[in-house]
Design an enzyme around this catalytic site. Structure first.
Site, PDB file in Angstrom:
ATOM      1  N   CYS A 263       1.052  -1.389   0.424  1.00 54.89           N
ATOM      2  CA  CYS A 263       0.424   0.265  -0.432  1.00 54.89           C
ATOM      3  C   CYS A 263       0.899   1.199  -0.443  1.00 54.89           C
ATOM      4  O   CYS A 263       0.894   2.015  -0.832  1.00 54.89           O
ATOM      5  CB  CYS A 263      -1.069  -0.184   1.294  1.00 54.89           C
ATOM      6  SG  CYS A 263      -0.257   0.099   2.696  1.00 54.89           S
ATOM      7  N   HIS A 311      -3.024   1.302   6.976  1.00 53.86           N
ATOM      8  CA  HIS A 311      -3.169   0.902   5.198  1.00 53.86           C
ATOM      9  C   HIS A 311      -3.440   2.630   4.268  1.00 53.86           C
ATOM     10  O   HIS A 311      -3.719   3.318   5.516  1.00 53.86           O
ATOM     11  CB  HIS A 311      -4.184   0.396   5.449  1.00 53.86           C
ATOM     12  CG  HIS A 311      -4.440   0.048   3.381  1.00 53.86           C
ATOM     13  ND1 HIS A 311      -4.062  -0.710   2.568  1.00 53.86           N
ATOM     14  CD2 HIS A 311      -5.383  -0.099   2.946  1.00 53.86           C
ATOM     15  CE1 HIS A 311      -4.302  -1.539   1.907  1.00 53.86           C
ATOM     16  NE2 HIS A 311      -5.443  -0.406   1.536  1.00 53.86           N
ATOM     17  N   HIS A 323      -5.931   1.979  -4.128  1.00 53.84           N
ATOM     18  CA  HIS A 323      -5.036   0.718  -3.214  1.00 53.84           C
ATOM     19  C   HIS A 323      -3.923  -0.600  -3.434  1.00 53.84           C
ATOM     20  O   HIS A 323      -5.218  -0.734  -4.481  1.00 53.84           O
ATOM     21  CB  HIS A 323      -5.354   1.920  -1.969  1.00 53.84           C
ATOM     22  CG  HIS A 323      -6.917   0.310  -1.367  1.00 53.84           C
ATOM     23  ND1 HIS A 323      -7.014   0.017  -0.478  1.00 53.84           N
ATOM     24  CD2 HIS A 323      -7.676   0.255  -2.671  1.00 53.84           C
ATOM     25  CE1 HIS A 323      -7.906  -1.692  -0.703  1.00 53.84           C
ATOM     26  NE2 HIS A 323      -8.848  -1.189  -1.623  1.00 53.84           N
TER      27      HIS A 323
END
Length: 349
Positions: A263, A311, A323
């Site tokens: 990520c 994240h 993402h």
């Protein structure tokens, strides 16, 4: 006739025996299938898998941070080593120069040429000699001062290099520990997923999609995007273009392209394409980059998720973000509110 009946009976008995053997063999298709998991149990399994992947994500952040620090420390050690070599060479030059002056003084009977001129009866030579003595004294003092400073610098460089080696070793240990933790959590998640039947995996994916849709709908209904109309900067446009061009590439922990990403690897590389270097990990991006209110969000801004900032995704406009989700998934577009939002940061503020 009796022989025919006896043969038919024998064949029937053999077939019956074979059928019983097949039906009784372990692992055959005739065995009763395991009953499918209930909806509640499948939800529990989904929660367990999500928790394992989140732990793997947090460990990935720790791994990336340790790797980034190790790279930085290695570069600093190389720079210090170069300074140490330069310092050693300069000390040798200064010692050689000081030795040459000492030898010249010895050959002249312990008196420098300027002092010998002062002892002559010529007044002009006396004055010239006096001036040269002062210059010689200043030069000698400067030489000794530079030698002392260079030696002190060399000692400091050596101490710094030793400290950086200790830090590098610490970072390497942290990196290896994080790597083991990542593999442990991923193995546990994969083992749990492997127990699912094909139909159950399909149901599980549908549950994930439904949960993401419900979270996104609730986020939009809350008015989170009301009156939002911020436009991307030139750098933001380039970052968004880079990130969206990676759609379809797989998530791989610790990866930052070009073939795969995690990520924060995606967001850091995207902003590098946008002309800004940012921290490598989602947690450091959250800590170090300027924060902005959700009402001020614009394409290119980064949305940080979960309480531990484990994240991160990039806002692309219209309530969506791009993402790299987790292992087993590809870079994709998703609802910006499909996960719990911690906050928003802006690399080019």
């Amino acid at each position: 006739m009796n022989r025919r009946r006896s043969a038919a009976t024998a064949i029937a008995l053999i077939c019956a025996s074979t059928a019983l053997t097949v039906l009784g063999a372990p692992g055959q298709a005739y065995a009763d299938p395991r009953p499918p998991r209930s909806e509640q149990r499948l939800q529990e399994v989904r929660g367990e898998i999500d928790a394992l992947y989140r732990k793997a994500g947090a460990a990935t952040d720790a791994y990336n941070l340790a790797e980034e620090r190790a790279d930085k420390q290695s570069a600093e050690i190389v720079a210090l080593a170069k300074e140490i070599v330069k310092g050693q060479q300069r000390i040798e030059e200064l010692k050689s120069k000081a030795g040459a002056e000492a030898r010249a003084q010895y050959r002249s009977g312990g008196l420098p040429p300027e002092a010998q001129m002062m002892l002559s009866g010529d007044p002009q030579l006396f004055l010239d000699g006096a001036g040269r003595i002062r210059e010689g004294q200043q030069a000698a003092k400067g030489l000794l001062g530079e030698l002392s400073r260079t030696q002190a610098d060399l000692e400091a460089y050596t101490q710094d290099a030793s400290a950086q080696w200790r830090k590098l070793e610490s970072s390497r240990k942290k990196k290896e520990a994080a790597k083991k933790e990542i593999k442990k959590q991923l193995a546990a998640a994969e083992k749990l997923e492997a127990t699912l039947e094909k139909e159950e995996r399909e149901r599980l994916l549908k549950m994930e999609q439904d949960a993401a849709y419900e979270a996104q709908t609730a986020w939009l209904d809350s008015g989170a995007l009301k009156d939002i109309g911020g436009k991307a900067t030139k750098g933001g446009e380039a970052a968004v273009a880079y990130a969206t061009a990676q759609i379809g590439k797989p998530y791989v922990w610790g990866a930052e392209g070009p073939g795969s990403f995690d990520c924060s690897g995606l967001t850091s590389q995207a902003w590098l394409a946008g002309g800004r270097g940012i921290p490598r990990t989602s947690q450091e991006q959250w800590k170090q980059l300027p924060r902005v209110a959700m009402k001020d969000i614009r394409p290119g801004d980064l949305i940080v998720y979960f309480d531990d900032a484990s994240h991160i995704g990039m806002y692309v406009g219209d309530g969506a973000m791009v993402h790299a989700p987790r292992p087993g998934r590809d870079v994709t577009i998703a609802g910006a509110g499909s996960m719990p939002i911690l906050g928003v940061v802006r690399p080019d503020k």
